[in-house]
Scaffold this active site. Sequence first.
Site, mmCIF file in Angstrom:
data_model
loop_
_atom_site.group_PDB
_atom_site.id
_atom_site.type_symbol
_atom_site.label_atom_id
_atom_site.label_comp_id
_atom_site.label_asym_id
_atom_site.label_seq_id
_atom_site.Cartn_x
_atom_site.Cartn_y
_atom_site.Cartn_z
ATOM 1 N N SER A 39 1.581 6.806 8.388
ATOM 2 C CA SER A 39 2.688 7.232 7.542
ATOM 3 C C SER A 39 3.953 7.434 8.385
ATOM 4 C CB SER A 39 2.270 8.499 6.781
ATOM 5 O OG SER A 39 3.132 8.737 5.697
ATOM 6 N N ASP A 63 -2.581 3.576 -2.628
ATOM 7 C CA ASP A 63 -1.808 4.651 -1.993
ATOM 8 C C ASP A 63 -0.789 5.211 -2.988
ATOM 9 O OD1 ASP A 63 0.147 6.073 -0.367
ATOM 10 O OD2 ASP A 63 -0.695 5.031 1.360
ATOM 11 N N HIS A 121 -3.788 7.445 0.474
ATOM 12 C CA HIS A 121 -2.998 7.768 1.669
ATOM 13 C C HIS A 121 -3.707 8.778 2.573
ATOM 14 C CE1 HIS A 121 0.852 7.325 3.679
ATOM 15 N NE2 HIS A 121 0.996 8.634 3.786
#
Lengths: 278, 278
Positions: free
Chosen positions: A145, A221, A253
Amino acid sequence: MEVVSQNRCFDGVQMVCTHPSQVCGVDMTFGIYLPPQAEDGPVPVLWYLSGLTCTHENAMIKGGFQQHAAEHGIAMIFPDTSPRGEGVADDDAYDLGQGAGFYVNATRAPWTAHYRMYDYVLDELRGLVLDNLPIADVHGVTGHSMGGHGALTLALRNPDRFDSLSAFAPIANPTRSDWGRKQLSAYLGDDESAWACYDASLLLEEHGWKDAILIDQGAGDQFLDLLRPEALATVLARRRQAGLVRMQPGYDHSYYFVASFAGEHVGWHAERLHRRRN
Amino acid sequence: MEVVSQNRCFDGVQMVCTHPSQVCGVDMTFGIYLPPQAEDGPVPVLWYLSGLTCTHENAMIKGGFQQHAAEHGIAMIFPDTSPRGEGVADDDAYDLGQGAGFYVNATRAPWTAHYRMYDYVLDELRGLVLDNLPIADVHGVTGHSMGGHGALTLALRNPDRFDSLSAFAPIANPTRSDWGRKQLSAYLGDDESAWACYDASLLLEEHGWKDAILIDQGAGDQFLDLLRPEALATVLARRRQAGLVRMQPGYDHSYYFVASFAGEHVGWHAERLHRRRN
């Protein structure tokens, strides 16, 4: 450098260390896993940069990387995601300030005093672990991320410093995302020309990368609109850049996603880092 | 039964569920991992019982079991360690009350209303998952610390219900330990004859076990004096009970220890559970 804790793990050792940081102006904490092979001499190292809200702990507790690092004989470093503590600027939002350093060198008040995670990871922490631990000067970098953004931007700007590159669900195009525009504006000011050197898609377009790049992205996600993997995939294809963006069906995620592909990423880096060393 | 969350993980799914418990008189939460093989039909299941202060979450986040469960095609269940919530008796100490159910059926006030983790795990939760999930009626059981105690005592008392048995750093002899005497006294009263059916070393002495037992214990565990692995090792040797107590050099009591041997335990159970099923 002070060792806060050490736990035996897969016949190696998971350590947490603190040290005074000249770059950030506060004490910083990081995790490092040394595989059993490090007892016989320095081993290559894979840097893992974490995402928003994380500390040095999340990936070392939840990622399941140690098993694979032990198997492949590489160390792993888990830096924190920002400076922390009293006197360090912060914001009420989860995505700005402490826990959200975005791996940039801030140039705007109130952030500029401490928020220099780019230099911290690239230079200061690198020097510290090379001086103090059985780490060979052969480095790969990955992250999740915001940390995937950090991995990509650090490597793409410094191909002489890293020999392998991958990312898990990276923030791929922050100059076009609410995960990016807000933070780059706060840390760097409103002149968007100063932002480009912190955008993986723009950097890849400009510089390319010397080897293949591995990107895993959960197709389920919940943050896909913010991550913008399509920007990076477009550049990859347009530049004929070696690499792959794998959309993984059903994955979200979370660290359950990261752990599921941790073994393949560690193997990807280990192959390149050991080849580089030999 | 309500599904609180589900995350794709190693091509299977990690779920968290809640349900009203008749046995405990409150809503209970548990984690369950279904491997990819469960899409094709029911799979055997390994129960993982957690230690003091843990919820259903610790092992499913930190244990790294899912990778191995996916590889071997078995499900894993992660129950909570006690009833919880308003109206449930508790104690200021970390090792009594909520988070510390010790897998017993309490018979003394104020605990008797809700603290019935023995019946909850053995009967109620077992029935619930068999009725609602693709789980075959073939069970193994393991656990860590207080949960290792739970695994050993549940299996040794119910050999018709479990076909494989292991433990990580179990509380092996609670009737002779401060991790045990305090809790058994609170939950069961001061008559120590009522405690024996919750002591793995005493139960193994009396009943033996129908197959080999696998115990891993960190030789650097900070709680060795409370765990008393020597009591269980003595009974194992004296009874010529098949099994092994492995003292693992350098390992402590943490989940870094559990994760390091998770793969071997899952493999140990899977071999027996699949054989039983065929």
